[in-house]
Design an enzyme around this catalytic site. Structure first.
Site, PDB file in Angstrom:
ATOM      1  N   GLY A   6       0.828  -1.200   0.000  1.00 20.94           N
ATOM      2  CA  GLY A   6       0.000   0.000   0.000  1.00 20.94           C
ATOM      3  C   GLY A   6       0.862   1.250   0.000  1.00 20.94           C
ATOM      4  CD  GLN A  26       3.154   5.914   2.610  1.00 24.67           C
ATOM      5  OE1 GLN A  26       2.203   5.389   2.065  1.00 24.67           O
ATOM      6  NE2 GLN A  26       4.083   5.222   3.246  1.00 24.67           N
ATOM      7  CB  CYS A  80       4.408   2.320   7.462  1.00 26.10           C
ATOM      8  SG  CYS A  80       4.056   3.784   6.492  1.00 26.10           S
ATOM      9  CG  LEU A  81       6.387   0.922   1.609  1.00 24.22           C
ATOM     10  CD1 LEU A  81       5.925   1.177   0.184  1.00 24.22           C
ATOM     11  CD2 LEU A  81       7.532  -0.091   1.632  1.00 24.22           C
ATOM     12  CG  HIS A 134      -1.428   1.632   7.084  1.00 19.10           C
ATOM     13  ND1 HIS A 134      -0.552   1.109   8.014  1.00 19.10           N
ATOM     14  CD2 HIS A 134      -0.665   2.423   6.275  1.00 19.10           C
ATOM     15  CE1 HIS A 134       0.663   1.581   7.787  1.00 19.10           C
ATOM     16  NE2 HIS A 134       0.627   2.370   6.727  1.00 19.10           N
ATOM     17  CD  GLU A 135      -1.527   2.713   2.499  1.00 18.82           C
ATOM     18  OE1 GLU A 135      -1.016   3.845   2.403  1.00 18.82           O
ATOM     19  OE2 GLU A 135      -0.876   1.717   2.849  1.00 18.82           O
ATOM     20  CG  HIS A 183      -0.089   7.087   5.103  1.00 16.40           C
ATOM     21  ND1 HIS A 183       1.049   7.505   5.753  1.00 16.40           N
ATOM     22  CD2 HIS A 183       0.044   5.743   4.959  1.00 16.40           C
ATOM     23  CE1 HIS A 183       1.826   6.461   5.990  1.00 16.40           C
ATOM     24  NE2 HIS A 183       1.243   5.374   5.519  1.00 16.40           N
TER      25      HIS A 183
HETATM   26 NI    NI Z   1       2.025   3.425   5.572  1.00 16.47          NI
END
Ligand code: NI
Length: 175
Positions: free
Chosen positions: A46, A51, A93-94, A135-136, A139
């Site tokens: 994701g 991000q 998370c990235l 989660h996304e 963000h």
């Molecule tokens: Ni994330």
């Protein structure tokens, strides 16, 4: 398509709220394509536009399973319109590389979103995809999964993570 740089905690842009997408133009398509390439290259399941430094309400998710292969979801202006049940699963998370923790979420979620052309859709999900949606979308509101930990766990995270960053910096300086 091009790879975009993924911002890492504690970058301040990750704490900002993203704006609704109002123009479904080629720039938006380019951004979505780049995000897909960047997510698969990472690799991750994701990614949200902030991000990669763009404060617009766009997320992508690929939680493909054997029953649902090639399940790439590109969701513009996503909103959760229904949620149900509880789940506690490990997340990463990235933007927070090298750290994972259990996070409380809803087990099921219904997402209302627009596709890349502006058409509205709804999608019901459970398991990994439902968690990914939550989660996304977080963000897009400037919230990272580590913000959802208890204050104690969050302070342990912060210390560990900042120490790891310093060690990385020192390694790079010596290289
Ligand atoms: Ni994330």
């Amino acid at each position: 398509m091009a790879l975009r740089e993924i911002l890492h905690y504690p970058e301040s842009l990750l704490k900002q709220k993203s704006l609704p997408v109002t123009e479904f133009n080629t720039e938006l398509k380019q951004l979505a394509d780049d995000m897909v390439e960047t997510m698969y290259a990472a690799p991750g399941v994701g990614l949200a536009a902030p991000q990669v430094g763009v404060l617009q309400r766009l997320i992508i998710l690929d939680c493909s399973t054997s029953e649902e292969p090639n399940d790439l979801l590109v969701a513009v202006n996503p909103e959760i319109i229904a949620e149900e049940g509880d789940s506690l699963e490990e997340e990463g998370c990235l933007s927070v590389p090298g750290y994972w923790a259990n996070v409380k979420r809803h087990a099921k979620a219904t997402l209302r979103y627009q596709d890349i052309n502006g058409n509205f859709h709804e999608r019901e999900a459970e398991g990994l995809l439902a968690i990914g949606m939550q989660h996304e979308i977080d963000h897009l509101d400037g919230v990272l999964f580590v913000d959802r930990l208890s204050p104690l766990k969050r302070s342990i995270f912060r210390k560990k993570y900042l120490k790891m960053l310093k060690e990385k910096e020192a390694e790079n300086a010596n290289a």
